[in-house]
Design an enzyme around this catalytic site. Structure first.
Site, PDB file in Angstrom:
ATOM      1  N   ILE A 136      -3.381  26.003  58.717  1.00 27.83           N
ATOM      2  CA  ILE A 136      -2.259  24.864  58.060  1.00 27.83           C
ATOM      3  C   ILE A 136      -1.113  25.867  57.500  1.00 27.83           C
ATOM      4  CG2 ILE A 136      -3.807  22.823  58.154  1.00 27.83           C
ATOM      5  CD1 ILE A 136      -4.583  23.580  55.202  1.00 27.83           C
ATOM      6  N   ASP A 137       0.052  25.412  56.969  1.00 27.58           N
ATOM      7  CA  ASP A 137       1.027  25.996  56.384  1.00 27.58           C
ATOM      8  C   ASP A 137       0.508  26.162  55.087  1.00 27.58           C
ATOM      9  OD1 ASP A 137       2.456  25.863  58.829  1.00 27.58           O
ATOM     10  OD2 ASP A 137       3.123  23.848  58.208  1.00 27.58           O
ATOM     11  N   LYS A 138       1.199  27.357  54.419  1.00 27.57           N
ATOM     12  CA  LYS A 138       0.987  28.102  53.023  1.00 27.57           C
ATOM     13  C   LYS A 138       1.061  26.743  52.090  1.00 27.57           C
ATOM     14  CE  LYS A 138       3.465  30.675  49.220  1.00 27.57           C
ATOM     15  NZ  LYS A 138       4.617  31.443  49.062  1.00 27.57           N
TER      16      LYS A 138
END
Length: 300
Positions: A136-138
């Site tokens: 998942i994104d930062k």
């Protein structure tokens, strides 16, 4: 491998670091500046500085530094572990944490923390992404399943491929969605105008997102999204595509959006079959405090 680009009239007077950041996929402008300083970039056969203004016809050549130069170290970083056994972990990743190291993020990642916590992790994705089955994104918070061995990784990756892992997200989007539920079926690929972005493209990979409205506010909507596929930035791209971009999203959101430090997106639940026992496992976590506070503010 050396790559090459000839500057066009449209690109004239653009800084070399900015131009290459647009041309090279998944590499930040700061990384490009490091490449230039370390003599990985040449213009017309000569070294230049990061602020060099490109001229029409300039011959730019660059070479990506070897990724093997990355040293992945175990770091004593606290982990929020929702479940753990000898085959896997389910981790609640905090907002702001990168999942695995890259040239621009060598420390403080989830992988650095996992290496300190676990005696073993799967090696299917190599030394730089041990245990990582999906990402998942930062600035997206929430649940990730991590494989401790290659057998578990193979089974979990197979479930992802056959779309039997259920992943649900909470998000807050700009605009008021009138219908209760919806399905977005639109292929996602690299944005031809900006290599650091994804977009709905004719030659993209199939991408399907289901959504339902949780609550409507004056100018925003609280939404739950369920992924059928798992493309890069899928929910962020799809919500923008239907004209309800995610609040706070610096990449796909509106120019004037909420100043909350990133997209309001939380991976709230995950369900899968255990790779060893085949038992159905289901986990859910509440969104972080910033998300709850934002909902409370919108309520007022």
């Amino acid at each position: 491998m050396t790559q090459q680009h000839k500057v066009t009239e449209i690109e004239q007077n653009m800084r070399i670091d900015k131009l290459l950041a647009l041309k090279v996929a998944d590499v930040s402008r700061s990384e490009i500046q490091t490449w230039i300083a370390d003599s990985y970039v040449y213009v017309n056969g000569k070294q230049v500085k990061a602020n060099y203004k490109c001229q029409k016809g300039d011959d730019i050549k660059w070479k990506k530094p070897e990724q093997s130069a990355l040293r992945i170290e175990a770091e004593n970083i606290p982990l929020s572990i929702v479940y753990e056994d000898e085959d896997l972990l389910v981790v609640n990743k905090p907002r702001g944490m990168v999942v695995h190291p890259s040239a621009g993020h060598q420390h403080g990642t989830l992988v650095n923390a996992l290496l300190y916590h676990c005696e073993s992790l799967s090696q299917i994705n190599g030394d730089h992404r041990p245990g990582i089955v999906h990402r998942i994104d930062k600035d997206t918070s929430g649940l990730l399943v991590v494989a401790k061995n290659d057998k578990a990784h193979t089974v979990l990756a197979g479930q992802l491929s056959e779309k039997s892992i259920e992943r649900r997200y909470e998000t807050i989007v700009h605009g008021v969605i009138e219908h209760e539920t919806g399905l977005i079926d639109a292929p996602i690929g690299r944005d031809p105008n900006d290599r650091k972005k994804m977009g709905v493209t004719d030659n993209g990979k199939p991408a399907v997102t289901h959504f339902r409205v949780l609550k409507r506010f004056a100018e925003f909507t609280h939404v739950e999204c369920k992924l059928e596929t798992g493309r890069t930035h899928q929910i962020r791209v799809h919500m923008k595509y239907i004209a309800f971009p995610i609040a706070g999203d610096p990449k796909y959101g509106r120019r004037k959006t909420l100043d909350i430090g990133g997209q309001a997106l939380h991976a709230k639940s995950i369900a899968f079959r255990h790779p060893a026992t085949n038992e159905t496992m289901q986990f859910e976590v509440e969104p972080p405090s910033y998300f709850k506070n934002l909902l409370a503010q919108l309520e007022k």
